[in-house]
Design an enzyme around this catalytic site. Structure first.
Site, mmCIF file in Angstrom:
data_model
loop_
_atom_site.group_PDB
_atom_site.id
_atom_site.type_symbol
_atom_site.label_atom_id
_atom_site.label_comp_id
_atom_site.label_asym_id
_atom_site.label_seq_id
_atom_site.Cartn_x
_atom_site.Cartn_y
_atom_site.Cartn_z
ATOM 1 N N LYS A 42 0.824 -1.198 0.000
ATOM 2 C CA LYS A 42 0.000 0.000 0.000
ATOM 3 C C LYS A 42 0.863 1.255 0.000
ATOM 4 O O LYS A 42 0.422 2.342 -0.375
ATOM 5 C CB LYS A 42 -0.855 0.059 1.278
ATOM 6 C CG LYS A 42 -1.752 -1.111 1.498
ATOM 7 C CD LYS A 42 -2.430 -0.980 2.885
ATOM 8 C CE LYS A 42 -3.013 -2.301 3.301
ATOM 9 N NZ LYS A 42 -3.414 -2.287 4.715
ATOM 10 N N GLY A 43 2.099 1.113 0.473
ATOM 11 C CA GLY A 43 2.923 2.278 0.780
ATOM 12 C C GLY A 43 3.125 3.247 -0.373
ATOM 13 O O GLY A 43 3.178 4.459 -0.169
ATOM 14 N N GLU A 98 7.771 2.241 -6.241
ATOM 15 C CA GLU A 98 7.871 1.731 -4.874
ATOM 16 C C GLU A 98 8.124 2.895 -3.918
ATOM 17 O O GLU A 98 8.684 3.927 -4.309
ATOM 18 C CB GLU A 98 9.008 0.686 -4.845
ATOM 19 C CG GLU A 98 9.294 0.019 -3.537
ATOM 20 C CD GLU A 98 8.117 -0.711 -2.885
ATOM 21 O OE1 GLU A 98 7.080 -0.050 -2.632
ATOM 22 O OE2 GLU A 98 8.251 -1.895 -2.566
ATOM 23 N N ASP A 99 7.709 2.728 -2.674
ATOM 24 C CA ASP A 99 7.937 3.783 -1.683
ATOM 25 C C ASP A 99 9.389 3.799 -1.195
ATOM 26 O O ASP A 99 10.016 4.847 -1.109
ATOM 27 C CB ASP A 99 6.965 3.647 -0.490
ATOM 28 C CG ASP A 99 6.894 2.239 0.095
ATOM 29 O OD1 ASP A 99 7.655 1.348 -0.361
ATOM 30 O OD2 ASP A 99 6.074 2.015 0.993
ATOM 31 N N ASP A 102 14.672 -1.231 0.750
ATOM 32 C CA ASP A 102 15.357 -1.466 2.022
ATOM 33 C C ASP A 102 16.309 -2.653 1.818
ATOM 34 O O ASP A 102 17.383 -2.495 1.262
ATOM 35 C CB ASP A 102 14.261 -1.721 3.066
ATOM 36 C CG ASP A 102 14.773 -1.855 4.478
ATOM 37 O OD1 ASP A 102 15.757 -1.187 4.814
ATOM 38 O OD2 ASP A 102 14.181 -2.624 5.258
ATOM 39 N N LYS A 130 17.395 3.078 0.993
ATOM 40 C CA LYS A 130 18.318 2.899 2.131
ATOM 41 C C LYS A 130 19.400 1.934 1.675
ATOM 42 O O LYS A 130 19.314 0.733 1.938
ATOM 43 C CB LYS A 130 17.580 2.250 3.305
ATOM 44 C CG LYS A 130 16.661 3.131 4.101
ATOM 45 C CD LYS A 130 16.295 2.391 5.391
ATOM 46 C CE LYS A 130 14.866 2.571 5.769
ATOM 47 N NZ LYS A 130 14.444 1.769 6.910
ATOM 48 N N PHE A 151 14.236 4.053 10.597
ATOM 49 C CA PHE A 151 12.878 3.657 10.220
ATOM 50 C C PHE A 151 12.024 4.905 10.040
ATOM 51 O O PHE A 151 11.920 5.743 10.933
ATOM 52 C CB PHE A 151 12.268 2.729 11.275
ATOM 53 C CG PHE A 151 11.058 2.013 10.755
ATOM 54 C CD1 PHE A 151 11.201 0.847 10.016
ATOM 55 C CD2 PHE A 151 9.786 2.521 10.957
ATOM 56 C CE1 PHE A 151 10.090 0.197 9.488
ATOM 57 C CE2 PHE A 151 8.669 1.882 10.437
ATOM 58 C CZ PHE A 151 8.827 0.714 9.710
ATOM 59 N N VAL A 152 11.430 5.030 8.852
ATOM 60 C CA VAL A 152 10.662 6.244 8.547
ATOM 61 C C VAL A 152 9.186 5.923 8.313
ATOM 62 O O VAL A 152 8.831 4.821 7.896
ATOM 63 C CB VAL A 152 11.228 6.989 7.317
ATOM 64 C CG1 VAL A 152 12.572 7.628 7.644
ATOM 65 C CG2 VAL A 152 11.371 6.068 6.103
ATOM 66 N N ASP A 158 4.257 3.189 6.695
ATOM 67 C CA ASP A 158 3.567 2.944 7.970
ATOM 68 C C ASP A 158 4.461 2.242 8.985
ATOM 69 O O ASP A 158 5.483 1.653 8.648
ATOM 70 C CB ASP A 158 2.348 2.046 7.737
ATOM 71 C CG ASP A 158 2.758 0.609 7.433
ATOM 72 O OD1 ASP A 158 3.581 0.406 6.528
ATOM 73 O OD2 ASP A 158 2.275 -0.315 8.126
ATOM 74 N N ARG A 164 0.495 6.546 7.860
ATOM 75 C CA ARG A 164 0.596 6.653 6.397
ATOM 76 C C ARG A 164 0.180 8.034 5.890
ATOM 77 O O ARG A 164 0.688 8.511 4.887
ATOM 78 C CB ARG A 164 -0.313 5.628 5.716
ATOM 79 C CG ARG A 164 0.171 4.198 5.801
ATOM 80 C CD ARG A 164 -0.605 3.338 4.819
ATOM 81 N NE ARG A 164 -0.556 1.917 5.138
ATOM 82 C CZ ARG A 164 0.417 1.098 4.777
ATOM 83 N NH1 ARG A 164 1.449 1.557 4.107
ATOM 84 N NH2 ARG A 164 0.374 -0.178 5.091
#
Ligand code: IMP
Ligand code: MG
Length: 182
Positions: A42-43, A98-99, A102, A130, A151-152, A158, A164
């Site tokens: 969902k991000g 993509e958000d 990682d 990242k 962590f953001v 989220d 969000r």
């Protein structure tokens, strides 16, 4: 939203400015042909809607649901498709939106999966990267911002489905509750 655990890393003004630049750059790189923007739910849906409107050409949008994370902050390493695409990718230029990248586990899996559907080209645009956290190799063609290993949350990202809808991207500072969820 005032929350003592949140520290602004990227303001909404910075985010919107960068997305406008990305939209112009990507539009220049794909002057013709069918371009499919695939939003990873969902991000990435906040990023997708702003990036699509920053594009200077027609695009198709489609959505794919992937789950790798549980309710905490670390990946399980397992990738599951929870919603597949509606439109065929055959012969199309495809841009995965993509958000954040990682570990790279999600996108490494997804690139292999979508490659089998015979697109003309397949590339990745991510708002955040990242690089220090990478476990699997991923070639990312468009990066909004490289960020440190923190962590953001916000602007689609989220923690246990919360935060969000923040306009800014914020670091979620360590608290006993957050540490326990890791
Ligand atoms: P990867 O497979 O480890 O690259 O994970 C990618 C996914 O993990 C992203 O699409 C996010 O949903 C989630 N994720 C990774 N880092 C963060 C973060 O800092 N905040 C929120 N979600 C994150
Ligand atoms: Mg995601």
């Amino acid at each position: 939203m005032i929350d003592p655990k949140l520290r602004v890393l990227l303001s909404s003004v910075q985010i919107q400015q960068r997305i406008r630049e990305m939209g112009e750059e990507i539009s220049r790189d794909y002057p013709t042909g069918n371009l499919h923007m695939i939003c990873i739910l969902k991000g990435a849906c906040f990023f997708l809607t702003d990036l699509a409107r920053a594009m200077k050409r027609d695009v198709f949008v489609d959505f794919m649901g992937i789950s790798t994370y549980g309710k905490g902050k670390t990946t399980s390493g397992e990738v599951k498709v929870t919603k597949d695409l509606d439109i065929s990718l055959q012969g199309a230029d495809v841009l995965i939106v993509e958000d954040i990248v990682d570990s790279g586990v999600t996108l490494n899996y997804l690139m292999n999966l979508l490659e089998q559907r015979k697109p003309k080209s397949l590339k990745i645009a991510t708002l955040l990267d990242k690089p220090e956290r990478r476990l699997r190799p991923v070639v990312v063609s468009y990066v909004g911002f490289q960020i440190p290993d923190e962590f953001v949350v916000g602007y689609g990202l989220d923690f246990a489905e919360k935060y969000r809808n923040l306009d800014d991207i914020c670091v979620l500072e360590e608290t006993p509750g957050v540490a326990a969820a890791k």
